[in-house]
Design a protein around this motif. Structure first.
Motif, PDB file in Angstrom:
ATOM      1  N   ALA A 135      30.982  31.849  37.204  1.00  0.00           N
ATOM      2  CA  ALA A 135      31.519  32.756  38.209  1.00  0.00           C
ATOM      3  C   ALA A 135      30.457  33.088  39.252  1.00  0.00           C
ATOM      4  O   ALA A 135      29.261  33.110  38.964  1.00  0.00           O
ATOM      5  CB  ALA A 135      32.012  34.034  37.538  1.00  0.00           C
ATOM      6  N   VAL A 136      30.905  33.356  40.469  1.00  0.00           N
ATOM      7  CA  VAL A 136      30.051  33.813  41.564  1.00  0.00           C
ATOM      8  C   VAL A 136      30.450  35.240  41.912  1.00  0.00           C
ATOM      9  O   VAL A 136      31.636  35.555  41.993  1.00  0.00           O
ATOM     10  CB  VAL A 136      30.213  32.900  42.803  1.00  0.00           C
ATOM     11  N   ARG A 137      29.472  36.107  42.074  1.00  0.00           N
ATOM     12  CA  ARG A 137      29.769  37.481  42.475  1.00  0.00           C
ATOM     13  C   ARG A 137      29.985  37.541  43.980  1.00  0.00           C
ATOM     14  O   ARG A 137      29.115  37.152  44.758  1.00  0.00           O
ATOM     15  CB  ARG A 137      28.628  38.413  42.079  1.00  0.00           C
ATOM     16  N   VAL A 138      31.144  38.045  44.377  1.00  0.00           N
ATOM     17  CA  VAL A 138      31.447  38.286  45.785  1.00  0.00           C
ATOM     18  C   VAL A 138      31.319  39.787  46.019  1.00  0.00           C
ATOM     19  O   VAL A 138      31.973  40.584  45.337  1.00  0.00           O
ATOM     20  CB  VAL A 138      32.859  37.799  46.148  1.00  0.00           C
ATOM     21  N   LEU A 139      30.483  40.176  46.954  1.00  0.00           N
ATOM     22  CA  LEU A 139      30.178  41.587  47.181  1.00  0.00           C
ATOM     23  C   LEU A 139      30.960  42.149  48.350  1.00  0.00           C
ATOM     24  O   LEU A 139      31.367  41.411  49.259  1.00  0.00           O
ATOM     25  CB  LEU A 139      28.683  41.759  47.438  1.00  0.00           C
TER      26      LEU A 139
ATOM     27  N   ASP B 284      38.822  20.868  31.846  1.00  0.00           N
ATOM     28  CA  ASP B 284      37.394  21.186  31.780  1.00  0.00           C
ATOM     29  C   ASP B 284      37.002  21.399  30.313  1.00  0.00           C
ATOM     30  O   ASP B 284      37.535  22.297  29.657  1.00  0.00           O
ATOM     31  CB  ASP B 284      37.120  22.449  32.591  1.00  0.00           C
ATOM     32  N   PRO B 285      36.078  20.595  29.764  1.00  0.00           N
ATOM     33  CA  PRO B 285      35.714  20.746  28.353  1.00  0.00           C
ATOM     34  C   PRO B 285      34.904  22.008  28.074  1.00  0.00           C
ATOM     35  O   PRO B 285      34.798  22.432  26.919  1.00  0.00           O
ATOM     36  CB  PRO B 285      34.883  19.483  28.072  1.00  0.00           C
ATOM     37  N   ASP B 286      34.326  22.607  29.112  1.00  0.00           N
ATOM     38  CA  ASP B 286      33.527  23.819  28.917  1.00  0.00           C
ATOM     39  C   ASP B 286      33.859  24.790  30.046  1.00  0.00           C
ATOM     40  O   ASP B 286      33.034  25.063  30.915  1.00  0.00           O
ATOM     41  CB  ASP B 286      32.034  23.465  28.914  1.00  0.00           C
ATOM     42  N   PRO B 287      35.071  25.342  30.054  1.00  0.00           N
ATOM     43  CA  PRO B 287      35.510  26.162  31.181  1.00  0.00           C
ATOM     44  C   PRO B 287      34.747  27.472  31.280  1.00  0.00           C
ATOM     45  O   PRO B 287      34.306  28.024  30.261  1.00  0.00           O
ATOM     46  CB  PRO B 287      36.992  26.407  30.882  1.00  0.00           C
ATOM     47  N   PRO B 288      34.605  28.005  32.482  1.00  0.00           N
ATOM     48  CA  PRO B 288      33.904  29.271  32.677  1.00  0.00           C
ATOM     49  C   PRO B 288      34.803  30.492  32.501  1.00  0.00           C
ATOM     50  O   PRO B 288      34.407  31.608  32.848  1.00  0.00           O
ATOM     51  CB  PRO B 288      33.408  29.156  34.119  1.00  0.00           C
TER      52      PRO B 288
ATOM     53  N   VAL C 213      41.652  39.581  26.252  1.00  0.00           N
ATOM     54  CA  VAL C 213      40.860  40.015  27.403  1.00  0.00           C
ATOM     55  C   VAL C 213      40.218  38.792  28.055  1.00  0.00           C
ATOM     56  O   VAL C 213      39.531  38.012  27.384  1.00  0.00           O
ATOM     57  CB  VAL C 213      39.771  41.020  26.992  1.00  0.00           C
ATOM     58  N   MET C 214      40.427  38.621  29.354  1.00  0.00           N
ATOM     59  CA  MET C 214      39.765  37.540  30.079  1.00  0.00           C
ATOM     60  C   MET C 214      38.267  37.813  30.161  1.00  0.00           C
ATOM     61  O   MET C 214      37.837  38.949  30.402  1.00  0.00           O
ATOM     62  CB  MET C 214      40.349  37.422  31.489  1.00  0.00           C
ATOM     63  N   GLU C 215      37.490  36.749  29.961  1.00  0.00           N
ATOM     64  CA  GLU C 215      36.045  36.820  30.141  1.00  0.00           C
ATOM     65  C   GLU C 215      35.621  35.668  31.040  1.00  0.00           C
ATOM     66  O   GLU C 215      36.161  34.564  30.940  1.00  0.00           O
ATOM     67  CB  GLU C 215      35.319  36.728  28.794  1.00  0.00           C
ATOM     68  N   VAL C 216      34.641  35.922  31.906  1.00  0.00           N
ATOM     69  CA  VAL C 216      34.120  34.881  32.790  1.00  0.00           C
ATOM     70  C   VAL C 216      32.622  34.730  32.546  1.00  0.00           C
ATOM     71  O   VAL C 216      31.937  35.687  32.200  1.00  0.00           O
ATOM     72  CB  VAL C 216      34.398  35.193  34.279  1.00  0.00           C
ATOM     73  N   ARG C 217      32.154  33.512  32.725  1.00  0.00           N
ATOM     74  CA  ARG C 217      30.747  33.213  32.466  1.00  0.00           C
ATOM     75  C   ARG C 217      29.927  33.356  33.740  1.00  0.00           C
ATOM     76  O   ARG C 217      30.273  32.813  34.786  1.00  0.00           O
ATOM     77  CB  ARG C 217      30.612  31.795  31.928  1.00  0.00           C
ATOM     78  N   GLU C 218      28.810  34.093  33.641  1.00  0.00           N
ATOM     79  CA  GLU C 218      27.882  34.193  34.757  1.00  0.00           C
ATOM     80  C   GLU C 218      26.878  33.051  34.700  1.00  0.00           C
ATOM     81  O   GLU C 218      26.829  32.275  33.742  1.00  0.00           O
ATOM     82  CB  GLU C 218      27.172  35.541  34.728  1.00  0.00           C
ATOM     83  N   SER C 219      26.024  32.977  35.720  1.00  0.00           N
ATOM     84  CA  SER C 219      25.075  31.870  35.835  1.00  0.00           C
ATOM     85  C   SER C 219      24.067  31.847  34.693  1.00  0.00           C
ATOM     86  O   SER C 219      23.547  30.787  34.343  1.00  0.00           O
ATOM     87  CB  SER C 219      24.342  31.944  37.175  1.00  0.00           C
TER      88      SER C 219
END
Length: 518
Positions: free
Chosen positions: A45-49, A213-217, A224-230
Motif C-alpha cells: 500500500a501507498v499512503r496518500v496524504l 497475485d500469489p502474495d497479495p498486499p 477485517v481488511m488488512e493492507v501491507r505497508e512497505s
C-alpha cells in the motif's frame, strides 16, 4: 489504534499514486509515472496524504481542459421535482407516486452505479434509451468535465462526501485506517484516494489487488481488511472504497467487518453478474407493472448452455449478442451476424458453462427479429462524410440522502461507421462494439481513447441527444440500480447472511460458485 499521520517529509512522491494519459476511459490499467511494475512479492500500500490531489493526474487532458455542455450542466442541476414533472408531462401514463418512490429511494447496498445505454428507435420511429448493462464500481470521473471550475476535485470529492462518508456515520467499525483498493483504472481510483484523504483529513492507503497475485498486499483477518505497508507490516482497515472489478468475489469476501463501498454482494446480485441482473430486472418490472415504468432491455434469454447458443441465434433471425455473464470492460461480449462469427464463439474455450443471449441492435436492415419488432441504433449525427457511428452513453449515479443522483456522464463510439448492407464476412464488433478497453496478452490493459466522447461543447452535439433523452437515461439507470439493490437484499437472510441456495437457484454455474469467498 488508527495509523498515525506521517509527516510530509515521510510521504512518497505523489507520482507514486498518479498515472499517465495512457490510462483510458474503458477502465484501463496503467503504471505509476516513472516507475516499473512491482513484482507481486513486493506489492504494498501507498499512503496518500491530505493535500496531494492534483487534477492533472486524475482527468484526461481533454476532459480537464473541456467546458461542459450547457445542456448537460442544466440536466445535472435539475431538481428531482422538476425531473418528475417533466417526465410525467411527456409520459402521462406514468404513475407519478411510483416514479417519486423510485427516484427518492436510498439503496441499502448498491450506492454507486453506472449504466451503459443505447439511443435506439423502433420500426415505427419510437425513440428510447435502452439499458445494455449495469456496472458496480464504474469508471467515469476522469472523463467528466467539471460542473464548477472552483471545485477542482469535481465528482471525486462529491462521491466521497455525499456517499462514502455518510455510510460511516453511526456504524460500529473495527479500529483502523481508510483504504482505496483497486485492480484497474489507476487514474480514477487514485483520484478517489486523494479526495478521500482531503475529505477525511487523514492518510488513505492506496493498494493494488490483482487477480492471481500469489502474495497479495490485501488480506482479511476475521472479516477485517488488512493492507501491507512497505516494511511488511499489516495494518487494519475500518472502511474501504473498492475499485476491484475483475471477478471481485474471488478476492474480497461477501461478509466483512470492514465497511466497503460497494460490497461484493451487489456484484453477485447484478452489478458484475449479467445473469442475475437480467433476472433482477425481470422481477422488478413485474413489481412495476401498471405504473407505466419499466426497465427497457434487449430481449434476453438466460441460463443458456454453450451448445444451445446456435439455436437461440437462429431464433433471433441469425443476428444476436452472446455474453459471458461475469466479464466486463467489453470482454466476453460477442456480436453474431454471420456463421463465421458464430463459429468463432463456439470454438473459443470458456471458463464458465452458461451464457446470456440477447437480441442485437444494429442497422434497421440487420437487427434481430423479436416479438416486439426490431430496434436499431439512432447513432451519432452524420459527419462530413455522411458516416453514422454507434455510440453508447454511460450514466453514473450515486446515493445521497435524497435518493440516487447523477454524478458523471460520458459516451463512446464504435471504431467503424454503421453500414446499411452487411457483407457476408463482416466484422460486426468493429461497427457495434463501443467499449474502449483492450486486454493485452500480458494481462494489462490498453484503451482506444480516440473513441471517447465527452459531454463537452464539442463532442456532446455529435451524440444527437436532448434533455429528455438524458432524463430518460437517468430514470433507466435508477430503475436498474434499484432492481439490483433489491436483489441484493433478497439474497441475504434476516440476520444478514448470504443465501447460497437461493443464489444457486438463480445462477447454477458451478465455476462461479466455487470462486465465491464467503
Amino acid at each position: 489504534m488508527p495509523p498515525t499521520t506521517p509527516t510530509p517529509s515521510s510521504a512518497p512522491p505523489l507520482a507514486a499514486v498518479a498515472v499517465g494519459a495512457a490510462d483510458a476511459a474503458g477502465e484501463a490499467d496503467a503504471t505509476p509515472l516513472g516507475a516499473a511494475p512491482e513484482p507481486s512479492s513486493r506489492r504494498h500500500a501507498v499512503r496518500v496524504l491530505p493535500g496531494q490531489f492534483e487534477p492533472t493526474r486524475h482527468w484526461y487532458p481533454r476532459a480537464l481542459n473541456a467546458q461542459i455542455h450547457p445542456l448537460v450542466a442544466y440536466f445535472m442541476n435539475l431538481s428531482a421535482e422538476r425531473v418528475f414533472e417533466r417526465y410525467c408531462h411527456l409520459n402521462p401514463h406514468v404513475d407519478r407516486a411510483a416514479l417519486e418512490s423510485v427516484l427518492t429511494n436510498v439503496p441499502q447496498h448498491f450506492r454507486w452505479a453506472g449504466c451503459d445505454l443505447f439511443h435506439v428507435t423502433s420500426e415505427v420511429g419510437q425513440r428510447q434509451m435502452v439499458l445494455i448493462e449495469t456496472n458496480s464500481c464504474p469508471s467515469g470521473q476522469k472523463s467528466m468535465p467539471l460542473l464548477n471550475d472552483a471545485q477542482e476535485q469535481g465528482g471525486y470529492r462529491t462521491l466521497i462526501e455525499q456517499t462514502f462518508v455518510p455510510m460511516l456515520a453511526g456504524k460500529r467499525l473495527p479500529t483502523g485506517g481508510l483504504a482505496v483498493v483497486y485492480d484497474k483504472n489507476l487514474m480514477g481510483s487514485s483520484g478517489y484516494a486523494a479526495a478521500m484523504a482531503d475529505a477525511m483529513g487523514e492518510p488513505v492507503f492506496f493498494v493494488e489487488h490483482r487477480r492471481g497475485d500469489p502474495d497479495p498486499p490485501v488480506r482479511f483477518s476475521d472479516g477485517v481488511m488488512e493492507v501491507r505497508e512497505s516494511d511488511g507490516a499489516w495494518l487494519p482497515i475500518r472502511a474501504a472504497f473498492r475499485y476491484v472489478t475483475q471477478r471481485p468475489w474471488d478476492r474480497v469476501p461477501l461478509h466483512t467487518k470492514t465497511l466497503i463501498l460497494n460490497p461484493v454482494l451487489v456484484c453477485l446480485a447484478g452489478g458484475r453478474n449479467k445473469m442475475v441482473a437480467a433476472k433482477a430486472y425481470d422481477l422488478f418490472n413485474a413489481e412495476l407493472d401498471g405504473t407505466g415504468l419499466a426497465i427497457r432491455v434487449p430481449e434476453t434469454m438466460w441460463d443458456i448452455d454453450k451448445q444451445e447458443v446456435p439455436l437461440w441465434v437462429k431464433r433471433l433471425g441469425g443476428h444476436a449478442v452472446v455474453k459471458v455473464p461475469y466479464s466486463n470492460a467489453g470482454q466476453g461480449v460477442y456480436t453474431i451476424t454471420n456463421q463465421r462469427e458464430l463459429d468463432a464463439f463456439m470454438d473459443e474455450p470458456h471458463d464458465y458453462t452458461q451464457f446470456i443471449v440477447q437480441s442485437l441492435v444494429g442497422n434497421y436492415h440487420w437487427s434481430s427479429r423479436t416479438r416486439a419488432g426490431r430496434l436499431y441504433h439512432v447513432g451519432t449525427v452524420p459527419n462530413r462524410k455522411g458516416e453514422i457511428f454507434v455510440a453508447d452513453l454511460r450514466m453514473m449515479v450515486h446515493a445521497t440522502d435524497a435518493g440516487l443522483r447523477p454524478i458523471a456522464l460520458y459516451a463512446r463510439r464504435a471504431a467503424t461507421p454503421l453500414i446499411r448492407a452487411l457483407p457476408a464476412a463482416a466484422d460486426s464488433w468493429e461497427m457495434l462494439g463501443t467499449n474502449l478497453s483492450i486486454k493485452r496478452q500480458d494481462g494489462g490493459w490498453d484503451s482506444d481513447v480516440d473513441r471517447l466522447m465527452l459531454v463537452d461543447r464539442k463532442d456532446f452535439n455529435q451524440l444527437g441527444l436532448g434533455l429528455d433523452n438524458l432524463i430518460e437515461a437517468y430514470i433507466q439507470t435508477v430503475l436498474a440500480t434499484v432492481a439490483i439493490d433489491r436483489m441484493a437484499s433478497t439474497l441475504l437472510t434476516q440476520k444478514g447472511r448470504f443465501r447460497m441456495k437461493l443464489f444457486q437457484s438463480l445462477d447454477a454455474d458451478e465455476t462461479l460458485i466455487q470462486e465465491i469467498l464467503l
